[in-house]
Design a protein around this motif. Structure first.
Motif: not given
Length: 103
Positions: A28-41, A43-54
Motif C-alpha cells: 500500500r505504501l508503494g502505491a502511494v509512492r507511485r501516486l506521488a511520482y505520477e502527480a509530480a510528473d 505537475g500536480l505535486l512538487s518534486a520535493d514533496l514527491a521525494a519526501g514521500i519516497r
C-alpha cells in the motif's frame, strides 16, 4: 488535505495499528509512492514533496515463511500435470518450471 510526507507517515502508522502484514503495508505504501511520482510528473505535486514521500520507509519483514511444502514426488507430479498437447498446458508448464527455479 494535502499529500505530503507527514500524511504518508500517519497512513503508515495507521496501517501498522490495524496489525496488517508487513507485505500488505509495504504494498500500500508503494502505491502511494507511485501516486506521488505520477502527480509530480503531471505537475500536480512538487518534486520535493514527491521525494519526501519516497523517503518514507516501509515495514521490515521479520522471520521466515512457513508452510506446507511439497515433497519431491508431489512437485514432480505438479510439473507434469499440465497437458503438453494444448497451448495453455505448454504455458502452464513453462510458468511452473520458472517458479520451481525461484527461491
Amino acid at each position: 488535505m494535502a499529500l505530503n510526507r507527514i500524511v504518508v507517515l500517519r497512513y503508515s502508522s495507521h496501517l501498522e495499528s490495524r496489525q496488517l502484514a508487513p507485505g500488505t503495508i509495504n504494498l500500500r505504501l508503494g502505491a502511494v509512492r507511485r501516486l506521488a511520482y505520477e502527480a509530480a510528473d503531471c505537475g500536480l505535486l512538487s518534486a520535493d514533496l514527491a521525494a519526501g514521500i519516497r523517503r518514507v520507509k516501509g515495514v521490515k519483514k521479520l522471520g521466515m515463511r512457513l508452510g506446507n511444502w511439497l515433497t519431491p514426488d508431489q512437485s514432480c507430479a505438479l510439473l507434469q500435470a499440465p497437458d503438453r498437447q494444448r497451448l495453455k498446458g505448454k504455458r502452464d508448464r513453462a510458468l511452473l518450471a520458472l517458479l520451481s527455479r525461484v527461491g
